[in-house]
Write an enzyme that holds these catalytic residues in place. Sequence first.
Site, short mmCIF file in Angstrom:
data_model
loop_
_atom_site.label_atom_id
_atom_site.label_comp_id
_atom_site.label_asym_id
_atom_site.label_seq_id
_atom_site.Cartn_x
_atom_site.Cartn_y
_atom_site.Cartn_z
N MET A 139 100.15 8.50 14.51
CA MET A 139 100.78 9.12 13.34
C MET A 139 102.11 9.76 13.73
O MET A 139 102.14 10.63 14.61
CB MET A 139 99.83 10.19 12.77
CG MET A 139 98.70 9.60 11.96
SD MET A 139 97.67 10.88 11.20
CE MET A 139 96.66 11.35 12.59
N GLN A 154 103.34 2.33 19.84
CA GLN A 154 103.65 1.59 18.61
C GLN A 154 105.15 1.54 18.39
O GLN A 154 105.83 2.57 18.40
CB GLN A 154 103.00 2.24 17.38
CG GLN A 154 103.16 1.31 16.17
CD GLN A 154 102.65 1.90 14.88
OE1 GLN A 154 103.16 2.92 14.42
NE2 GLN A 154 101.66 1.26 14.29
N CYS A 169 104.37 0.69 7.85
CA CYS A 169 104.93 1.97 7.38
C CYS A 169 105.58 1.79 6.01
O CYS A 169 106.44 0.93 5.83
CB CYS A 169 105.96 2.49 8.39
SG CYS A 169 106.69 4.04 7.85
N LYS A 190 99.95 -3.76 13.31
CA LYS A 190 99.35 -2.97 12.22
C LYS A 190 99.96 -3.44 10.92
O LYS A 190 101.19 -3.44 10.76
CB LYS A 190 99.67 -1.48 12.46
CG LYS A 190 99.45 -0.58 11.24
CD LYS A 190 98.09 0.09 11.28
CE LYS A 190 97.89 1.04 10.12
NZ LYS A 190 98.67 2.27 10.21
N ASN A 200 91.20 0.19 8.70
CA ASN A 200 91.79 1.51 8.52
C ASN A 200 91.97 1.80 7.03
O ASN A 200 92.16 0.90 6.24
CB ASN A 200 93.15 1.54 9.26
CG ASN A 200 93.94 2.80 8.99
OD1 ASN A 200 95.05 2.74 8.48
ND2 ASN A 200 93.38 3.94 9.33
N GLY A 201 91.86 3.07 6.72
CA GLY A 201 92.03 3.53 5.34
C GLY A 201 90.88 4.41 4.93
O GLY A 201 89.74 3.96 4.83
N ASP A 202 91.19 5.72 4.74
CA ASP A 202 90.17 6.70 4.33
C ASP A 202 89.01 6.78 5.32
O ASP A 202 87.86 6.98 4.90
CB ASP A 202 89.64 6.40 2.92
CG ASP A 202 90.66 6.73 1.85
OD1 ASP A 202 91.73 7.27 2.19
OD2 ASP A 202 90.39 6.46 0.67
C1 LIG Z 1 101.52 12.01 8.88
C2 LIG Z 1 101.21 10.57 9.01
C3 LIG Z 1 101.91 9.81 9.91
C4 LIG Z 1 101.62 8.47 10.07
N1 LIG Z 1 102.31 7.77 11.00
C5 LIG Z 1 101.95 6.49 11.26
C6 LIG Z 1 102.56 5.77 12.32
O1 LIG Z 1 103.43 6.28 13.02
N2 LIG Z 1 102.14 4.50 12.54
C7 LIG Z 1 101.17 3.92 11.77
O2 LIG Z 1 100.80 2.77 12.03
N3 LIG Z 1 100.60 4.57 10.77
C8 LIG Z 1 100.95 5.85 10.50
N4 LIG Z 1 100.33 6.52 9.49
C9 LIG Z 1 99.31 5.84 8.68
C10 LIG Z 1 97.94 5.99 9.29
O3 LIG Z 1 97.91 5.40 10.58
C11 LIG Z 1 96.87 5.31 8.44
O4 LIG Z 1 97.16 3.95 8.33
C12 LIG Z 1 96.78 5.90 7.04
O5 LIG Z 1 96.88 7.30 7.05
C13 LIG Z 1 95.46 5.48 6.37
O6 LIG Z 1 94.36 5.91 7.12
P1 LIG Z 1 93.56 7.25 6.69
O7 LIG Z 1 93.34 7.12 5.19
O8 LIG Z 1 92.29 7.18 7.48
O9 LIG Z 1 94.42 8.39 6.98
C14 LIG Z 1 100.62 7.86 9.29
C15 LIG Z 1 99.92 8.63 8.37
C16 LIG Z 1 100.20 9.96 8.23
C17 LIG Z 1 99.42 10.74 7.22
#
Ligand SMILES: Cc1cc2nc3c(=O)[nH]c(=O)nc-3n(C[C@H](O)[C@H](O)[C@H](O)COP(=O)(O)O)c2cc1C
Length: 331
Positions: free
Chosen positions: A1, A54, A84, A123, A184-186
Amino acid sequence: MAGISDLPFRLLNRSFGCGLAFTEMISAAALAHKSKNTLKMLSATADDRPLGIQILGADPDIIKRALDIVSGNAFDIIDFNAACPASKVVSGGKGAGLLREPVKLQKLLKVIVENTGVPVTVKIRSGWDNASINAVEIALRAQDAGVRGLFIHGRTRMQGYSGQVDYNIIREVKESLKIPVIANGDALTPNLVRKLFDETGCDGVAVARGALGNPWIFRETAEHLKSGAVPFGPDVYEIARTMKEHLALIVSFHGEKTGVLLFRKFFGWYTGGMAVKELKGRAFRTGTYDEMLRLIGELHALPAECHSRGNGNPDSVLSLRLVRNPSFSPI
Ligand SMILES: Cc1cc2nc3c(=O)[nH]c(=O)nc-3n(C[C@H](O)[C@H](O)[C@H](O)COP(=O)(O)O)c2cc1C
């Protein structure tokens, strides 16, 4: 993240059972320019393994230069970001913007595979928008390019972080590929991680927002997947102890000024669901390590009813907050 998964965050989460971790998304162009802040993002220790980096980019020559620069850093995986959703990223044809250019994405992945000695992953999201769900095509192209694993966030670019996760598209991708697929997701609670496994047949699950101020998600999920038990959340003493540990790591890595500033948002996440509005307000104004430590210490002195973060509940209050408001994004 991005803005979150620095070395202190990764080390802390690993101590609770996080296996594979990734650096924050790193721009290939910034790497190629060897900017100081970007090079700091490459920092890792022997305990911080296995570790992927990444990379974000869209220009093959810049990506090649970036790969050259990271080649001495012994990363275990090179992951490429085609997910992204940020406007400034997709407007440059990067991140999820590449979902609209499957052939270009395939070529870029081939360039990465051919210019690194370590396994490459990618990703992706389910597609650009509801009218163009193309994850299976993208995934097959990635596999053809030599990618060794694929992470898929089951939302479109246009969904951002809100709306339903599409379990079906993740399952279709899994069934179409020979390489491992990580869903991935939630993945916000142990139950939701199990649901991702059950509904998609995926080989692994990637946790993101569920770990914000909640490293226990790794321990609790491992327990839940093993025994089916629904683990209790941490008590306030463990929360405070962990916050102090995280604060010490962050200050030693970033220095006191930046470290305390960065820790402020974690203070908010760790205490999510607790009745500590006034204390949080003070944490958001503090600039010193000692004062932040003192504020964390005040959590012990609060009346018991303020402590509850959902102990005894299958899912911690923090995670429930995310479940109820999944569009919650800290940036
Ligand atoms: C603050 C923040 C930063 C993120 N940065 C990245 C990132 O650098 N690379 C990436 O692949 N996903 C990034 N994501 C997305 C997460 O990896 C993930 O795909 C997304 O939050 C959905 O998963 P979740 O619902 O379990 O959070 C980011 C998400 C958040 C909230």
